[in-house]
Write a protein that holds these residues in place. Structure first.
Motif, PDB file in Angstrom:
ATOM      1  N   PRO A 139      -2.935  -1.612  -3.299  1.00 28.46           N
ATOM      2  CA  PRO A 139      -4.161  -1.795  -2.519  1.00 28.46           C
ATOM      3  C   PRO A 139      -4.069  -1.215  -1.107  1.00 28.46           C
ATOM      4  O   PRO A 139      -5.046  -0.666  -0.594  1.00 28.46           O
ATOM      5  N   GLU A 140      -2.892  -1.307  -0.479  1.00 29.25           N
ATOM      6  CA  GLU A 140      -2.716  -0.724   0.856  1.00 29.25           C
ATOM      7  C   GLU A 140      -2.799   0.793   0.795  1.00 29.25           C
ATOM      8  O   GLU A 140      -3.387   1.428   1.678  1.00 29.25           O
ATOM      9  N   GLU A 142      -4.452   2.559  -1.457  1.00 27.57           N
ATOM     10  CA  GLU A 142      -5.841   2.911  -1.731  1.00 27.57           C
ATOM     11  C   GLU A 142      -6.702   2.791  -0.483  1.00 27.57           C
ATOM     12  O   GLU A 142      -7.555   3.650  -0.218  1.00 27.57           O
ATOM     13  N   GLU A 143      -6.478   1.737   0.288  1.00 22.00           N
ATOM     14  CA  GLU A 143      -7.256   1.561   1.512  1.00 22.00           C
ATOM     15  C   GLU A 143      -6.999   2.713   2.479  1.00 22.00           C
ATOM     16  O   GLU A 143      -7.943   3.267   3.055  1.00 22.00           O
ATOM     17  N   ARG A 144      -5.743   3.090   2.633  1.00 25.46           N
ATOM     18  CA  ARG A 144      -5.423   4.166   3.567  1.00 25.46           C
ATOM     19  C   ARG A 144      -5.986   5.496   3.089  1.00 25.46           C
ATOM     20  O   ARG A 144      -6.471   6.298   3.892  1.00 25.46           O
ATOM     21  N   VAL A 146      -8.724   6.005   1.316  1.00 26.40           N
ATOM     22  CA  VAL A 146     -10.174   6.015   1.534  1.00 26.40           C
ATOM     23  C   VAL A 146     -10.498   6.069   3.019  1.00 26.40           C
ATOM     24  O   VAL A 146     -11.375   6.829   3.449  1.00 26.40           O
ATOM     25  N   VAL A 147      -9.808   5.275   3.825  1.00 25.51           N
ATOM     26  CA  VAL A 147     -10.071   5.247   5.266  1.00 25.51           C
ATOM     27  C   VAL A 147      -9.808   6.614   5.888  1.00 25.51           C
ATOM     28  O   VAL A 147     -10.554   7.065   6.757  1.00 25.51           O
ATOM     29  N   ASP A 163     -17.682  -0.088   6.253  1.00 30.57           N
ATOM     30  CA  ASP A 163     -16.285  -0.229   5.855  1.00 30.57           C
ATOM     31  C   ASP A 163     -16.101  -0.547   4.377  1.00 30.57           C
ATOM     32  O   ASP A 163     -15.026  -0.335   3.819  1.00 30.57           O
ATOM     33  N   ASP A 164     -17.133  -1.084   3.730  1.00 30.99           N
ATOM     34  CA  ASP A 164     -16.987  -1.521   2.345  1.00 30.99           C
ATOM     35  C   ASP A 164     -17.447  -0.474   1.337  1.00 30.99           C
ATOM     36  O   ASP A 164     -17.841  -0.795   0.227  1.00 30.99           O
ATOM     37  N   HIS A 166     -17.659   1.976  -1.615  1.00 33.39           N
ATOM     38  CA  HIS A 166     -16.990   1.989  -2.921  1.00 33.39           C
ATOM     39  C   HIS A 166     -16.901   3.439  -3.376  1.00 33.39           C
ATOM     40  O   HIS A 166     -17.866   4.008  -3.877  1.00 33.39           O
TER      41      HIS A 166
END
Length: 231
Positions: A139-140, A142-144, A146-147, A163-164, A166
């Motif tokens: 998850p970390e 994936e977040e990085r 996308v961000v 921020d959300d 998809h």
């Protein structure tokens, strides 16, 4: 926003092994950028470069690009002025190993719905500790991922993104072991990934944008070049 692709035709002046070709093509582009005062500053800045390249193709079966053979290097960008600069100044530009002999440009269709992005060159997320799997959860990661793409998009367009967002419905890692990319006397470790892109407006905008700037980091060093499948 438009994504341009310059298919640069390159004649190899020496045999070059596949694992070394990234540094050679990167130097070819860098060496033409630094001849222009504006792009010299651009090259030296730490700002997003908004372009990405792949590895020359076709790839030889034995992994060695052949002397006097001609290959295609795809250079993509959302910056039309940069693509025009490359078209004009790369022609007949050469290094000890490579000579650009021309090419053609096209615009990728911004109206087609994208169902999948898949990486042609490894996606790199640089860390002080090395390869991400040693220290980061999925998850970390994936977040990085996308961000990083969102920040590049906001920097280029000035458009604020929630921020959300998809971006994709699933992610698939194609490699069992990290994929190496030579970089400044070390190797960066990355991954070949597939993303099933979500069917919403922002996801489609970001997916199209990613075609021109790449996923992850070091995109101007031939990392994170992605291709696509349409719905």
């Amino acid at each position: 926003m438009k994504v341009f692709e310059f298919q640069c035709k390159i004649k190899f002046l020496k045999d070059i092994e596949y694992q070394n070709v990234y540094e050679k093509t990167t130097y070819l582009l860098d060496s033409v950028l630094v001849k222009d005062e504006q792009y010299l500053k651009f090259h030296g800045s730490k700002d997003y470069k908004f372009y990405v390249t792949d590895a020359p193709w076709p790839v030889e079966a034995d992994g060695i690009y052949k002397k006097n053979h001609i290959y295609t290097l795809r250079i993509r960008s959302v910056d039309g002025n940069l693509i025009e600069f490359f078209i004009k100044h790369l022609y007949q530009h050469q290094t000890k190993e490579l000579l650009c002999i021309g090419g053609e440009v096209r615009m990728l269709n911004p109206k087609r719905m994208i169902s999948k992005l898949y990486s042609v060159t490894p996606v790199i997320l640089k860390n002080d500790f090395g390869y991400w799997k040693a220290e980061m959860s999925l998850p970390e990661y994936e977040e990085r991922l996308v961000v990083n793409l969102m920040k590049k998009y906001q920097s280029f367009t000035g458009e604020k993104i929630e921020d959300d967002v998809h971006l994709y419905d699933s992610i698939l890692f194609k490699n069992k072991m990290p994929v190496k990319i030579p970089y400044k006397n070390i190797h960066l470790l990355g991954d070949k990934i597939d993303l099933e892109i979500a069917n919403n407006e922002m996801a489609q905008k970001l997916a199209y944008f990613a075609l021109g700037v790449g996923l992850g980091e070091n995109n101007s060093r031939s990392c994170g070049f992605v291709n696509y499948k349409y719905l």
